[in-house]
Design a protein around this motif. Structure first.
Motif, PDB file in Angstrom:
ATOM      1  N   VAL A 173     -42.751 -48.355  13.865  1.00  0.00           N
ATOM      2  CA  VAL A 173     -41.291 -48.449  13.925  1.00  0.00           C
ATOM      3  C   VAL A 173     -40.664 -47.122  14.347  1.00  0.00           C
ATOM      4  CG1 VAL A 173     -39.229 -48.756  12.508  1.00  0.00           C
ATOM      5  CG2 VAL A 173     -41.127 -50.354  12.285  1.00  0.00           C
ATOM      6  N   HIS A 174     -41.211 -46.002  13.880  1.00  0.00           N
ATOM      7  CA  HIS A 174     -40.586 -44.700  14.105  1.00  0.00           C
ATOM      8  C   HIS A 174     -41.213 -43.892  15.234  1.00  0.00           C
ATOM      9  CE1 HIS A 174     -39.515 -45.154   9.605  1.00  0.00           C
ATOM     10  NE2 HIS A 174     -38.498 -45.542  10.343  1.00  0.00           N
ATOM     11  N   LEU A 175     -42.291 -44.389  15.834  1.00  0.00           N
ATOM     12  CA  LEU A 175     -42.939 -43.638  16.911  1.00  0.00           C
ATOM     13  C   LEU A 175     -42.000 -43.333  18.086  1.00  0.00           C
ATOM     14  CD1 LEU A 175     -45.564 -42.348  17.873  1.00  0.00           C
ATOM     15  CD2 LEU A 175     -46.250 -44.570  18.809  1.00  0.00           C
ATOM     16  N   PRO A 176     -41.140 -44.267  18.538  1.00  0.00           N
ATOM     17  CA  PRO A 176     -40.221 -43.922  19.634  1.00  0.00           C
ATOM     18  C   PRO A 176     -39.311 -42.740  19.321  1.00  0.00           C
ATOM     19  CG  PRO A 176     -40.294 -46.298  19.319  1.00  0.00           C
ATOM     20  CD  PRO A 176     -41.040 -45.692  18.176  1.00  0.00           C
ATOM     21  N   VAL A 177     -38.943 -42.576  18.042  1.00  0.00           N
ATOM     22  CA  VAL A 177     -38.075 -41.464  17.667  1.00  0.00           C
ATOM     23  C   VAL A 177     -38.811 -40.130  17.818  1.00  0.00           C
ATOM     24  CG1 VAL A 177     -36.624 -40.552  15.807  1.00  0.00           C
ATOM     25  CG2 VAL A 177     -36.920 -43.001  16.057  1.00  0.00           C
ATOM     26  N   MET A 178     -40.132 -40.168  17.754  1.00  0.00           N
ATOM     27  CA  MET A 178     -40.933 -38.964  17.988  1.00  0.00           C
ATOM     28  C   MET A 178     -41.116 -38.703  19.478  1.00  0.00           C
ATOM     29  SD  MET A 178     -42.780 -36.615  16.323  1.00  0.00           S
ATOM     30  CE  MET A 178     -42.317 -35.362  17.494  1.00  0.00           C
ATOM     31  N   ILE A 179     -41.298 -39.763  20.239  1.00  0.00           N
ATOM     32  CA  ILE A 179     -41.617 -39.605  21.658  1.00  0.00           C
ATOM     33  C   ILE A 179     -40.399 -39.160  22.463  1.00  0.00           C
ATOM     34  CG2 ILE A 179     -42.372 -40.831  23.730  1.00  0.00           C
ATOM     35  CD1 ILE A 179     -44.094 -42.596  21.966  1.00  0.00           C
ATOM     36  N   LEU A 180     -39.234 -39.713  22.182  1.00  0.00           N
ATOM     37  CA  LEU A 180     -38.060 -39.437  23.015  1.00  0.00           C
ATOM     38  C   LEU A 180     -37.635 -37.968  23.002  1.00  0.00           C
ATOM     39  CD1 LEU A 180     -35.903 -42.634  22.376  1.00  0.00           C
ATOM     40  CD2 LEU A 180     -37.198 -42.010  24.421  1.00  0.00           C
ATOM     41  N   PRO A 181     -37.574 -37.266  21.853  1.00  0.00           N
ATOM     42  CA  PRO A 181     -37.266 -35.827  21.914  1.00  0.00           C
ATOM     43  C   PRO A 181     -38.317 -35.027  22.683  1.00  0.00           C
ATOM     44  CG  PRO A 181     -36.940 -36.651  19.691  1.00  0.00           C
ATOM     45  CD  PRO A 181     -37.625 -37.732  20.448  1.00  0.00           C
ATOM     46  N   LEU A 182     -39.585 -35.428  22.559  1.00  0.00           N
ATOM     47  CA  LEU A 182     -40.628 -34.735  23.317  1.00  0.00           C
ATOM     48  C   LEU A 182     -40.469 -34.966  24.818  1.00  0.00           C
ATOM     49  CD1 LEU A 182     -43.755 -35.400  21.070  1.00  0.00           C
ATOM     50  CD2 LEU A 182     -42.729 -33.182  21.575  1.00  0.00           C
ATOM     51  N   ILE A 183     -40.121 -36.189  25.194  1.00  0.00           N
ATOM     52  CA  ILE A 183     -39.895 -36.475  26.607  1.00  0.00           C
ATOM     53  C   ILE A 183     -38.705 -35.673  27.131  1.00  0.00           C
ATOM     54  CG2 ILE A 183     -39.052 -38.261  28.171  1.00  0.00           C
ATOM     55  CD1 ILE A 183     -40.873 -40.236  26.850  1.00  0.00           C
ATOM     56  N   ALA A 224     -40.189 -34.501  14.649  1.00  0.00           N
ATOM     57  CA  ALA A 224     -40.772 -34.548  13.307  1.00  0.00           C
ATOM     58  C   ALA A 224     -39.686 -34.649  12.244  1.00  0.00           C
ATOM     59  CB  ALA A 224     -41.633 -33.306  13.073  1.00  0.00           C
ATOM     60  N   ALA A 225     -38.585 -33.925  12.434  1.00  0.00           N
ATOM     61  CA  ALA A 225     -37.484 -33.985  11.463  1.00  0.00           C
ATOM     62  C   ALA A 225     -36.859 -35.377  11.431  1.00  0.00           C
ATOM     63  CB  ALA A 225     -36.434 -32.933  11.807  1.00  0.00           C
ATOM     64  N   LEU A 226     -36.668 -35.986  12.598  1.00  0.00           N
ATOM     65  CA  LEU A 226     -36.084 -37.325  12.654  1.00  0.00           C
ATOM     66  C   LEU A 226     -37.004 -38.352  12.005  1.00  0.00           C
ATOM     67  CD1 LEU A 226     -34.606 -37.324  16.283  1.00  0.00           C
ATOM     68  CD2 LEU A 226     -33.326 -37.270  14.136  1.00  0.00           C
ATOM     69  N   VAL A 227     -38.297 -38.286  12.339  1.00  0.00           N
ATOM     70  CA  VAL A 227     -39.249 -39.238  11.775  1.00  0.00           C
ATOM     71  C   VAL A 227     -39.347 -39.077  10.264  1.00  0.00           C
ATOM     72  CG1 VAL A 227     -41.681 -39.912  11.704  1.00  0.00           C
ATOM     73  CG2 VAL A 227     -40.580 -39.473  13.893  1.00  0.00           C
ATOM     74  N   PHE A 228     -39.393 -37.829   9.796  1.00  0.00           N
ATOM     75  CA  PHE A 228     -39.485 -37.606   8.356  1.00  0.00           C
ATOM     76  C   PHE A 228     -38.255 -38.156   7.632  1.00  0.00           C
ATOM     77  CE2 PHE A 228     -38.437 -35.201   4.568  1.00  0.00           C
ATOM     78  CZ  PHE A 228     -39.605 -35.316   3.836  1.00  0.00           C
ATOM     79  N   THR A 229     -37.072 -37.884   8.174  1.00  0.00           N
ATOM     80  CA  THR A 229     -35.849 -38.355   7.531  1.00  0.00           C
ATOM     81  C   THR A 229     -35.816 -39.875   7.433  1.00  0.00           C
ATOM     82  OG1 THR A 229     -34.651 -36.428   8.370  1.00  0.00           O
ATOM     83  CG2 THR A 229     -33.334 -38.282   7.611  1.00  0.00           C
ATOM     84  N   LEU A 230     -36.144 -40.546   8.534  1.00  0.00           N
ATOM     85  CA  LEU A 230     -36.137 -42.008   8.537  1.00  0.00           C
ATOM     86  C   LEU A 230     -37.216 -42.573   7.617  1.00  0.00           C
ATOM     87  CD1 LEU A 230     -35.613 -42.620  12.364  1.00  0.00           C
ATOM     88  CD2 LEU A 230     -33.929 -42.901  10.553  1.00  0.00           C
ATOM     89  N   SER A 231     -38.384 -41.940   7.596  1.00  0.00           N
ATOM     90  CA  SER A 231     -39.488 -42.433   6.774  1.00  0.00           C
ATOM     91  C   SER A 231     -39.253 -42.174   5.300  1.00  0.00           C
ATOM     92  CB  SER A 231     -40.802 -41.763   7.208  1.00  0.00           C
ATOM     93  OG  SER A 231     -41.058 -41.963   8.567  1.00  0.00           O
ATOM     94  N   TYR A 232     -38.650 -41.054   4.991  1.00  0.00           N
ATOM     95  CA  TYR A 232     -38.430 -40.671   3.596  1.00  0.00           C
ATOM     96  C   TYR A 232     -37.354 -41.539   2.937  1.00  0.00           C
ATOM     97  CZ  TYR A 232     -38.013 -37.461  -0.394  1.00  0.00           C
ATOM     98  OH  TYR A 232     -38.010 -36.908  -1.657  1.00  0.00           O
ATOM     99  N   THR A 233     -36.410 -42.000   3.727  1.00  0.00           N
ATOM    100  CA  THR A 233     -35.287 -42.761   3.186  1.00  0.00           C
ATOM    101  C   THR A 233     -35.353 -44.251   3.531  1.00  0.00           C
ATOM    102  OG1 THR A 233     -33.955 -42.269   5.158  1.00  0.00           O
ATOM    103  CG2 THR A 233     -33.781 -40.742   3.313  1.00  0.00           C
ATOM    104  N   THR A 234     -36.476 -44.714   4.077  1.00  0.00           N
ATOM    105  CA  THR A 234     -36.556 -46.102   4.526  1.00  0.00           C
ATOM    106  C   THR A 234     -36.672 -47.060   3.353  1.00  0.00           C
ATOM    107  OG1 THR A 234     -37.670 -47.582   6.085  1.00  0.00           O
ATOM    108  CG2 THR A 234     -39.067 -46.158   4.730  1.00  0.00           C
ATOM    109  N   PHE A 235     -36.253 -48.292   3.606  1.00  0.00           N
ATOM    110  CA  PHE A 235     -36.287 -49.320   2.572  1.00  0.00           C
ATOM    111  C   PHE A 235     -37.008 -50.581   3.029  1.00  0.00           C
ATOM    112  CE2 PHE A 235     -34.221 -53.250   1.092  1.00  0.00           C
ATOM    113  CZ  PHE A 235     -34.558 -53.200  -0.251  1.00  0.00           C
ATOM    114  N   VAL A 236     -36.744 -51.018   4.248  1.00  0.00           N
ATOM    115  CA  VAL A 236     -37.206 -52.327   4.699  1.00  0.00           C
ATOM    116  C   VAL A 236     -38.722 -52.390   4.814  1.00  0.00           C
ATOM    117  CG1 VAL A 236     -37.141 -53.978   6.605  1.00  0.00           C
ATOM    118  CG2 VAL A 236     -35.053 -52.813   5.900  1.00  0.00           C
ATOM    119  N   VAL A 237     -39.327 -51.424   5.519  1.00  0.00           N
ATOM    120  CA  VAL A 237     -40.766 -51.491   5.783  1.00  0.00           C
ATOM    121  C   VAL A 237     -41.592 -51.450   4.494  1.00  0.00           C
ATOM    122  CG1 VAL A 237     -42.693 -50.416   7.003  1.00  0.00           C
ATOM    123  CG2 VAL A 237     -40.444 -50.495   8.073  1.00  0.00           C
ATOM    124  N   PRO A 238     -41.371 -50.502   3.575  1.00  0.00           N
ATOM    125  CA  PRO A 238     -42.146 -50.533   2.324  1.00  0.00           C
ATOM    126  C   PRO A 238     -41.920 -51.799   1.511  1.00  0.00           C
ATOM    127  CG  PRO A 238     -41.108 -48.398   2.619  1.00  0.00           C
ATOM    128  CD  PRO A 238     -40.505 -49.306   3.646  1.00  0.00           C
TER     129      PRO A 238
END
Length: 300
Positions: A173-183, A224-238
């Motif tokens: 779910v969060h991989l695109p948020v990692m790829i786009l800043p790198l791109i 990494a900051a975006l992915v961590f923030t979304l993963s740390y505060t996520t609700f739906v996936v867990p």
């Protein structure tokens, strides 16, 4: 002739000068986010008396905060949330950086394909993608069916409703948020630096390690900051891949506020979640700043 104050303000807004163009967005942010969040946090430091669904009295108290800081359940829950977010961030970096590097060295058609494959999942609801993983990882899902047909296992593996199922779903779910800043960073990369590195005898791997990677630290830190923030505060996936029994910080807040109606506990949990997330983001910012310091020194 001196213009009136309202006329000067209108001219500044229309001309786009100063802070005035951002005023509407600031007002909306205050109304829909800042003020409700401040009210929620105030409940965490209050002893509330409710009668017939109405707050009768509200007195200042630190009882909920001290209880949360000393409760082993909070420690376990936030440790699990932190571990989950860090694992998701690690795997997103591990999988996302090669994709961004392929975007850098690829031909134009390769870049277009990578952009389409990266952006397309974002256009699909995260809930839909999570339900797809339930089908894939289930006892009779695609993974177990393939392994059984190949004779690699004799009985279906228990993948769903485990931490690894949650990690897999979070990474996808969060991989695109990692790829786009790198791109975004890779697209500004000067290819002449790679040619100079090759002329000096460096291999492609050496160029990647000594030239490309240092120059992409900024995008790496942002992703990494975006992915961590979304993963740390996520609700739906867990909640979905964990089978409803995977308790993380966001799930705890939801249960306290919605099910138990313990608003003060939920407010304190939200405050701890926000504070710990901010601390980790500051660490990420410090590491990113440390990694890019040499580039600023070289530009002086």
């Amino acid at each position: 002739m001196t213009r009136s104050l309202p006329r000067r303000l209108l001219d500044e807004i229309l001309s786009g000068s100063g802070i005035w163009p951002a005023v509407p967005a600031i007002v909306v942010l205050l109304v829909v986010a800042v003020i409700p969040f401040a009210i929620l946090l105030s409940l965490g430091f209050s002893e509330i008396t409710v009668a017939r669904g109405v707050i009768v009295s509200q007195d200042f108290s630190l009882r909920y905060l001290t209880t949360a800081l000393t409760d082993p359940l909070y420690h376990t829950t936030f440790q699990r949330s932190l571990t989950l977010a860090l694992m998701t961030t690690f795997f997103c970096v591990l999988l996302g950086y090669p994709v961004a590097y392929l975007f850098l060295i690829g031909k134009p058609w390769v870049r277009r394909v990578i952009l389409v494959l990266t952006i397309a999942p974002i256009l699909t609801s995260g809930i839909v993608r999570t339900y797809a993983w339930i089908i894939i990882l289930g006892g009779r899902g695609v993974v177990n069916s393939v392994l059984l047909d190949l004779g690699l296992i004799s009985a279906p593996l228990r993948i769903i409703n485990t931490q690894w199922a949650v990690v897999i779903g979070m990474v996808q779910v969060h991989l695109p948020v990692m790829i786009l800043p790198l791109i975004a960073v890779m697209s500004r990369h000067d290819r002449r630096l790679d040619e100079a590195s090759a002329n000096l005898g460096a291999s492609r791997l050496g160029t990647l390690w000594n030239v490309v990677l240092p120059l992409s630290i900024g995008g790496l830190g942002t992703g990494a900051a975006l992915v961590f923030t979304l993963s740390y505060t996520t609700f739906v996936v867990p909640q979905l891949l964990g089978g409803g029994n995977y308790l993380n910080a966001a799930t705890m807040i939801y249960e306290q506020v919605v099910y138990s109606l313990e608003w003060s506990k939920g407010a304190v949990t939200a405050l701890i979640l926000m504070s710990t997330c901010l601390i980790v983001l500051l660490i990420f910012a410090w590491l990113t700043n440390l990694g890019t310091r040499w580039t600023r020194v070289a530009q002086r």
